[in-house]
Design an enzyme around this catalytic site. Structure first.
Site, short mmCIF file in Angstrom:
data_model
loop_
_atom_site.label_atom_id
_atom_site.label_comp_id
_atom_site.label_asym_id
_atom_site.label_seq_id
_atom_site.Cartn_x
_atom_site.Cartn_y
_atom_site.Cartn_z
N ASP A 1 21.23 12.34 52.33
CA ASP A 1 22.04 13.14 53.24
C ASP A 1 21.37 14.51 53.32
OD1 ASP A 1 23.90 14.44 54.74
OD2 ASP A 1 25.58 14.18 53.36
N TRP B 1 30.28 15.92 48.54
CA TRP B 1 31.07 16.38 49.67
C TRP B 1 32.32 15.53 49.80
CZ3 TRP B 1 30.36 14.51 55.23
CH2 TRP B 1 31.13 15.28 56.12
N LYS C 1 24.22 23.16 60.70
CA LYS C 1 23.93 24.37 59.94
C LYS C 1 22.63 25.04 60.38
CE LYS C 1 27.50 23.51 57.19
NZ LYS C 1 27.90 22.17 57.63
#
Length: 414
Positions: free
Chosen positions: A233, A152, A269
């Site tokens: 993560d 990311w 999300k």
């Protein structure tokens, strides 16, 4: 005459100095590679335009989606008429304990033994920033963190700004548009002992490529052999496969194998709480006493950052996670979001192959989660934006959530 000229020059110089801004030397920064895509999309007036850059779920009409379980949780919260007082530095204990239970599992030994130090954070980004700062201050063996290549885009600045040196390990194989597992293992084996390694728990961003359970077991063995410190993560638990337990496999396996871990969680999300900024950071300790000491230092890291976290989003998440009926409803909704993403993958693959589009497109179906690496290069993505009004990041990453029944054929034909 000469005296008048000197006075005029002096006056002009003084005026110029007085009017010059102290920020005059600040250079224009580059646009954010992801948010910049959205800005370009908004400026485009073509009715066919498609935004595949944003990492937020959209329904089949292309609209933002508020989960019914979230709406119900807000009704419950309103009916309770709670106050608006400050939360503790590490957040509400009801939320943090439920977040840890979701991630580590109800049968987790560290959870049962009160060995998990956990704090609420400002979504996943905040969790990573807290973790980076804590490791930079307290991890005794290394100040270097290894990220998968690619990772990311915000990982690198987050950890650099936290005071860690950032290096990479191989992850993506351009030739196969798949996982470079051999390169990954080699790089972890060659990393200095006791280095920090960042691992995407599920739905790797940006590639959508995850190790298999057997590969995760091998990664765990190498991490243990090299005494590396694993920092997970987990931004997509439940959103990847539709099953929260399946998506937590890697984290739970590492913990079961005796690794001490760090974990960043996000509820953006899987609950659609993008603007509420709800997350958690946690560390496993060796004893309740050590957990208490770690917790005390987490507070010292957080206090000068933002003092204490926001209230409303955490209340929503805690209500959903803590009410059995609502929790069951939420799991069904998460499964529904994941299923729509999976159906878009299948339909895109079928459309591309049906059109006999040059290339091999099997990776569209084998990848998982919100994002997919198309294999397109920067020139191709630029051409798509200019000629077809289709916007994605320059590395060819697309958000599958941006596709729907109305635009997927146009996208494939473009």
């Amino acid at each position: 005459m000469l005296a008048i000229s000197r006075r005029s020059i002096a006056k002009t110089t003084t005026s110029t100095l007085r009017n010059a801004s102290v920020w005059a030397a600040v250079a224009q920064g580059p646009p954010d590679p992801i948010l910049g895509v959205t800005e370009a999309f908004k400026a485009d007036n073509d009715s066919r335009k498609i935004n595949l850059g944003v990492g937020a779920y959209r329904d089949d009409a292309g609209k933002p989606y508020v989960l019914p379980s979230v709406k119900k949780a807000e009704e419950i919260i309103t009916s309770r008429m709670g106050d608006k007082e400050y939360l503790p530095i590490t957040g509400g204990s009801d939320f943090t304990q439920l977040a840890a239970k979701l991630a580590y599992g109800a049968d987790s030994l560290p959870l049962k033994e009160n060995r998990i130090a956990v704090t609420q954070s400002i979504s996943g980004t905040g969790a990573l920033r807290i973790g980076g700062a804590f490791l930079a201050r307290w991890y005794p063996h290394s100040k270097t963190i290894y990220l998968p290549t690619p990772s990311w885009g915000n990982h690198t600045p987050i950890f650099r700004d936290s005071g860690l040196e950032v290096k990479g390990y191989r992850y993506f194989d351009k030739a196969t548009v798949g996982l470079d597992f051999k390169g990954l293992i080699e790089d972890l084996k060659n990393a200095p002992s006791k280095s920090i390694v960042l691992l995407h728990a599920c739905a790797h961003n940006p590639t959508g490529i995850d190790p298999t359970p057997e590969q995760w077991k091998e990664i765990s063995d190498v991490v243990k052999e090299k005494e590396l410190f694993p920092f997970f993560d987990m931004a997509y638990q439940g959103f990847a496969s539709g099953n929260t337990n399946r998506d937590a496999f890697a984290l739970r396996h590492f913990v079961k194998e005796g690794h001490q871990v760090a974990l960043a969680q996000s509820f953006a999300k899987n609950m659609g709480l993008y603007g509420e900024r709800v997350g958690a950071f946690s560390l496993t300790a060796s004893s309740p006493d050590e957990r208490a000491r770690v917790d005390s230092q987490l507070k010292i890291v957080i206090r000068p950052m933002y003092s204490n976290p926001p209230l409303h989003g955490a209340r929503i998440a805690a209500t959903i996670l803590g009410e059995p009926t609502l929790y069951s409803q939420w799991e069904t909704e998460v499964q529904g979001m994941a299923d729509r993403i999976i159906s878009m993958r299948e339909r895109l693959f079928d459309t591309l192959t049906g059109l006999q589009t040059p290339g091999e497109w099997g990776h569209i179906k084998s990848q998982i989660g919100m994002f997919s690496f198309t294999g397109l290069n920067a020139n191709q993505t630029k051409a798509l934006a200019e000629k077809a009004h289709i916007y994605m990041t320059a590395d060819g990453r697309i958000s599958m959530a941006g596709l729907n029944a109305k635009n997927i054929t146009y996208f494939a034909e473009s």
